[in-house]
Write an enzyme that holds these catalytic residues in place. Structure first.
Site, PDB file in Angstrom:
ATOM      1  N   ARG A   1       0.839  -1.202   0.000  1.00  0.00           N
ATOM      2  CA  ARG A   1       0.000   0.000   0.000  1.00  0.00           C
ATOM      3  C   ARG A   1       0.876   1.256   0.000  1.00  0.00           C
ATOM      4  O   ARG A   1       0.526   2.268  -0.602  1.00  0.00           O
ATOM      5  CB  ARG A   1      -0.916   0.023   1.218  1.00  0.00           C
ATOM      6  CG  ARG A   1      -1.936  -1.104   1.279  1.00  0.00           C
ATOM      7  CD  ARG A   1      -2.677  -1.045   2.588  1.00  0.00           C
ATOM      8  NE  ARG A   1      -3.704  -2.059   2.753  1.00  0.00           N
ATOM      9  CZ  ARG A   1      -3.498  -3.261   3.291  1.00  0.00           C
ATOM     10  NH1 ARG A   1      -2.288  -3.623   3.682  1.00  0.00           N
ATOM     11  NH2 ARG A   1      -4.492  -4.112   3.434  1.00  0.00           N
TER      12      ARG A   1
ATOM     13  N   ASP B   1     -10.190  -4.479   8.715  1.00  0.00           N
ATOM     14  CA  ASP B   1      -9.241  -5.496   9.189  1.00  0.00           C
ATOM     15  C   ASP B   1      -9.880  -6.355  10.284  1.00  0.00           C
ATOM     16  O   ASP B   1      -9.643  -7.566  10.358  1.00  0.00           O
ATOM     17  CB  ASP B   1      -7.961  -4.818   9.715  1.00  0.00           C
ATOM     18  CG  ASP B   1      -7.299  -3.955   8.645  1.00  0.00           C
ATOM     19  OD1 ASP B   1      -7.480  -4.259   7.455  1.00  0.00           O
ATOM     20  OD2 ASP B   1      -6.624  -2.973   8.998  1.00  0.00           O
TER      21      ASP B   1
ATOM     22  N   ARG C   1     -12.171  -8.821   8.707  1.00  0.00           N
ATOM     23  CA  ARG C   1     -11.388  -9.927   8.127  1.00  0.00           C
ATOM     24  C   ARG C   1     -10.869 -10.860   9.224  1.00  0.00           C
ATOM     25  O   ARG C   1     -10.786 -12.082   9.034  1.00  0.00           O
ATOM     26  CB  ARG C   1     -10.226  -9.349   7.303  1.00  0.00           C
ATOM     27  CG  ARG C   1     -10.708  -8.720   6.018  1.00  0.00           C
ATOM     28  CD  ARG C   1      -9.545  -8.245   5.186  1.00  0.00           C
ATOM     29  NE  ARG C   1     -10.022  -7.723   3.903  1.00  0.00           N
ATOM     30  CZ  ARG C   1      -9.435  -6.735   3.236  1.00  0.00           C
ATOM     31  NH1 ARG C   1      -8.347  -6.168   3.728  1.00  0.00           N
ATOM     32  NH2 ARG C   1      -9.916  -6.327   2.083  1.00  0.00           N
TER      33      ARG C   1
ATOM     34  N   HIS D   1      -2.653   0.215   9.029  1.00  0.00           N
ATOM     35  CA  HIS D   1      -3.348  -0.567   8.001  1.00  0.00           C
ATOM     36  C   HIS D   1      -2.329  -0.965   6.927  1.00  0.00           C
ATOM     37  O   HIS D   1      -2.304  -0.418   5.825  1.00  0.00           O
ATOM     38  CB  HIS D   1      -4.491   0.272   7.415  1.00  0.00           C
ATOM     39  CG  HIS D   1      -5.287  -0.446   6.375  1.00  0.00           C
ATOM     40  ND1 HIS D   1      -5.998  -1.600   6.620  1.00  0.00           N
ATOM     41  CD2 HIS D   1      -5.484  -0.173   5.060  1.00  0.00           C
ATOM     42  CE1 HIS D   1      -6.591  -1.998   5.518  1.00  0.00           C
ATOM     43  NE2 HIS D   1      -6.289  -1.143   4.547  1.00  0.00           N
TER      44      HIS D   1
HETATM   45  N1  LIG Z   1      -8.486   1.821   3.661  1.00  0.00           N
HETATM   46  C1  LIG Z   1      -8.883   0.648   3.199  1.00  0.00           C
HETATM   47  O1  LIG Z   1      -9.211  -0.251   3.973  1.00  0.00           O
HETATM   48  C2  LIG Z   1      -8.966   0.404   1.731  1.00  0.00           C
HETATM   49  C3  LIG Z   1      -8.389   1.294   0.862  1.00  0.00           C
HETATM   50  N2  LIG Z   1      -8.468   1.103  -0.480  1.00  0.00           N
HETATM   51  C4  LIG Z   1      -7.886   2.160  -1.326  1.00  0.00           C
HETATM   52  O2  LIG Z   1      -8.960   2.910  -1.892  1.00  0.00           O
HETATM   53  C5  LIG Z   1      -8.517   3.507  -3.106  1.00  0.00           C
HETATM   54  C6  LIG Z   1      -9.535   3.261  -4.199  1.00  0.00           C
HETATM   55  O3  LIG Z   1      -9.567   1.905  -4.546  1.00  0.00           O
HETATM   56  P1  LIG Z   1     -10.528   1.393  -5.734  1.00  0.00           P
HETATM   57  O4  LIG Z   1     -11.873   2.002  -5.572  1.00  0.00           O
HETATM   58  O5  LIG Z   1     -10.383  -0.057  -5.813  1.00  0.00           O
HETATM   59  O6  LIG Z   1      -9.826   2.082  -6.994  1.00  0.00           O
HETATM   60  P2  LIG Z   1     -10.524   2.435  -8.403  1.00  0.00           P
HETATM   61  O7  LIG Z   1      -9.414   2.665  -9.374  1.00  0.00           O
HETATM   62  O8  LIG Z   1     -11.561   1.451  -8.728  1.00  0.00           O
HETATM   63  O9  LIG Z   1     -11.258   3.812  -8.100  1.00  0.00           O
HETATM   64  C7  LIG Z   1     -10.593   4.999  -7.809  1.00  0.00           C
HETATM   65  C8  LIG Z   1     -11.331   6.125  -8.490  1.00  0.00           C
HETATM   66  O10 LIG Z   1     -10.738   7.365  -8.093  1.00  0.00           O
HETATM   67  C9  LIG Z   1     -10.888   8.255  -9.198  1.00  0.00           C
HETATM   68  N3  LIG Z   1     -10.012   9.406  -9.067  1.00  0.00           N
HETATM   69  C10 LIG Z   1      -8.685   9.490  -9.269  1.00  0.00           C
HETATM   70  N4  LIG Z   1      -8.254  10.749  -9.046  1.00  0.00           N
HETATM   71  C11 LIG Z   1      -9.329  11.473  -8.670  1.00  0.00           C
HETATM   72  C12 LIG Z   1      -9.524  12.814  -8.280  1.00  0.00           C
HETATM   73  N5  LIG Z   1      -8.527  13.687  -8.232  1.00  0.00           N
HETATM   74  N6  LIG Z   1     -10.782  13.202  -7.961  1.00  0.00           N
HETATM   75  C13 LIG Z   1     -11.830  12.335  -7.995  1.00  0.00           C
HETATM   76  N7  LIG Z   1     -11.684  11.047  -8.360  1.00  0.00           N
HETATM   77  C14 LIG Z   1     -10.466  10.621  -8.677  1.00  0.00           C
HETATM   78  C15 LIG Z   1     -10.578   7.375 -10.402  1.00  0.00           C
HETATM   79  O11 LIG Z   1     -11.032   7.950 -11.619  1.00  0.00           O
HETATM   80  C16 LIG Z   1     -11.271   6.080 -10.021  1.00  0.00           C
HETATM   81  O12 LIG Z   1     -12.582   6.016 -10.560  1.00  0.00           O
HETATM   82  C17 LIG Z   1      -7.127   2.920  -3.373  1.00  0.00           C
HETATM   83  O13 LIG Z   1      -6.120   3.824  -2.960  1.00  0.00           O
HETATM   84  C18 LIG Z   1      -7.111   1.673  -2.519  1.00  0.00           C
HETATM   85  O14 LIG Z   1      -5.803   1.281  -2.168  1.00  0.00           O
HETATM   86  C19 LIG Z   1      -9.121   0.037  -1.018  1.00  0.00           C
HETATM   87  C20 LIG Z   1      -9.711  -0.886  -0.198  1.00  0.00           C
HETATM   88  C21 LIG Z   1      -9.663  -0.792   1.237  1.00  0.00           C
HETATM   89  O1  LIG Z   2      -5.144  -4.222   0.097  1.00  0.00           O
HETATM   90  C1  LIG Z   2      -5.283  -3.098  -0.425  1.00  0.00           C
HETATM   91  O2  LIG Z   2      -4.411  -2.536  -1.090  1.00  0.00           O
HETATM   92  C2  LIG Z   2      -6.579  -2.393  -0.216  1.00  0.00           C
HETATM   93  C3  LIG Z   2      -6.839  -2.360   1.216  1.00  0.00           C
HETATM   94  O3  LIG Z   2      -6.363  -1.511   1.936  1.00  0.00           O
HETATM   95  C4  LIG Z   2      -7.506  -3.535   1.774  1.00  0.00           C
HETATM   96  O4  LIG Z   2      -8.258  -4.236   1.078  1.00  0.00           O
HETATM   97  O5  LIG Z   2      -7.278  -3.790   2.953  1.00  0.00           O
END
Ligand SMILES: NC(=O)C1=CN([C@@H]2O[C@H](COP(=O)(O)OP(=O)(O)OC[C@H]3O[C@@H](n4cnc5c(N)ncnc54)[C@H](O)[C@@H]3O)[C@@H](O)[C@H]2O)C=CC1
Ligand SMILES: O=C([O-])CC(=O)C(=O)O
Length: 306
Positions: free
Chosen positions: A88, A148, A151, A175
């Site tokens: 990450r 987490d 999970r 995380h």
């Molecule tokens: N904290 C957590 O537990 C988790 C964090 N994540 C994180 O969440 C983020 C998103 O993941 P996904 O939805 O799978 O990615 P994704 O690629 O499906 O969606 C991200 C979206 O953000 C948009 N985007 C990019 N720059 C932008 C901006 N300046 N303004 C508005 N929209 C913008 C993109 O066009 C895209 O549609 C990633 O960084 C991922 O690592 C994902 C799962 C869990």
């Molecule tokens: O694994 C990743 O990169 C996205 C995330 O934070 C999660 O699913 O826990």
């Protein structure tokens, strides 16, 4: 309640869908930078309203923050997800710029908003959101520990061969693949310590599988997960909407709690109408304390890259 979700990708759309299905918010605004994308996702989701029986109005906009005005809660999911083999932390160079600009835009139109940060590396992006907006610390919450912990419960239920609803447990710390601290010592099945059912080898397996939960899914899916992340965010938004004061491990700005300062890290937090109502300090044993310090040191190293 009005909720803005920035990033209409996998996690943002899943989050909007769960919020709508739970039917507690009047309005969800999806924002994306990709022309027409948020509008398309919103329309597709709205066409499920009569099927799924919700009244939440979902709209989509391309980068127009005026439409997000007076949001009660904003969720930041914008940015790139990792690919198999990545950490990450490797996302920081792309996502820091995106998160900073999004956070600044959000508070221009919603000065009283509570922000939930999802984009990775999440603890550092939560810290960055504090520095970029100067919002009071109760109004910025990082989502990681809720996922987490879900999970962790999944893995415990698997090992115990029981429903996840029988299981309670929490994960604190960063995380990240190495920084998470699943608290097996405190985990229970219907109030009975899980150590009554599982031996130390089984508990170690559960702990290690929990820590790499995101990486395991990334390997299987080719990109990171979205259903459980979306569900975790929606549960936190619901706790704010209903002022339910539910406890979720969340990335909070620490000011001495757990011996840490000027860092956002996963700790148990009571979530209600004011965002983080209270940080709960639980007594950690020496090994857990040491792991928490190591986890903080690692997050601090990533923060230094900002
Ligand atoms: N904290 C957590 O537990 C988790 C964090 N994540 C994180 O969440 C983020 C998103 O993941 P996904 O939805 O799978 O990615 P994704 O690629 O499906 O969606 C991200 C979206 O953000 C948009 N985007 C990019 N720059 C932008 C901006 N300046 N303004 C508005 N929209 C913008 C993109 O066009 C895209 O549609 C990633 O960084 C991922 O690592 C994902 C799962 C869990
Ligand atoms: O694994 C990743 O990169 C996205 C995330 O934070 C999660 O699913 O826990």
């Amino acid at each position: 309640m009005k909720v803005t979700v920035v990033g209409a990708g996998a996690v943002g759309a899943s989050c909007a869908e769960y919020i709508a299905i739970k039917n507690f918010a009047a309005e969800v605004v999806l924002v994306d930078i990709k022309e027409g994308f948020a509008e398309g996702k919103a329309m597709d989701l709205m066409q499920t309203a009569s099927l799924n029986g919700f009244d939440t109005k979902i709209t989509g906009v391309t980068n127009d923050y005026s439409k997000t005005a007076d949001s009660d809660v904003a969720v930041i999911t914008s940015g790139i997800p990792r690919k198999p083999g990545m950490t990450r932390e490797e996302l920081i160079s792309t996502n820091a710029g995106i998160v900073k600009q999004v956070a600044e835009n959000l508070i221009k139109h919603s000065p009283n908003v509570i922000v939930i940060v999802v984009s990775n590396p999440m603890d550092t992006m939560t810290y960055l959101t504090h520095k970029a907006t100067g919002l009071p610390k109760n109004r910025i919450i990082g989502m990681g520990g809720a996922l987490d912990s879900a999970r962790f419960k999944y893995r415990l239920a698997e090992a115990l061969d029981c429903p996840a609803s029988d299981v309670d447990g929490l994960v604190i710390g960063g995380h990240s693949d190495t920084g998470m601290i699943p608290l097996t010592r405190l985990a229970t099945r219907n109030s009975v310590p899980v150590s009554s059912f599982l031996n130390s080898e089984q508990l170690e397996y559960v702990k290690e599988e929990t820590k790499v939960g995101g990486a395991t899914l990334t390997k299987l899916l080719g990109t990171s997960a979205w259903y459980a992340p979306g569900a975790a965010v929606s549960a936190m938004v619901q706790a704010i909407a209903g002022d339910s004061k539910k406890m979720f491990p969340s990335s909070c700005m620490l000011s001495g709690e757990y011996g840490q300062k000027d860092i956002c890290l996963g700790v148990p937090a009571i979530i209600g109408r004011n965002g983080i109502e209270k940080i709960v300090e639980i007594a950690l044993d020496d090994a857990e304390k040491q792991k928490f310090t190591e986890s903080a040191d690692a997050v601090r190293k990533t923060n230094d890259l900002l």
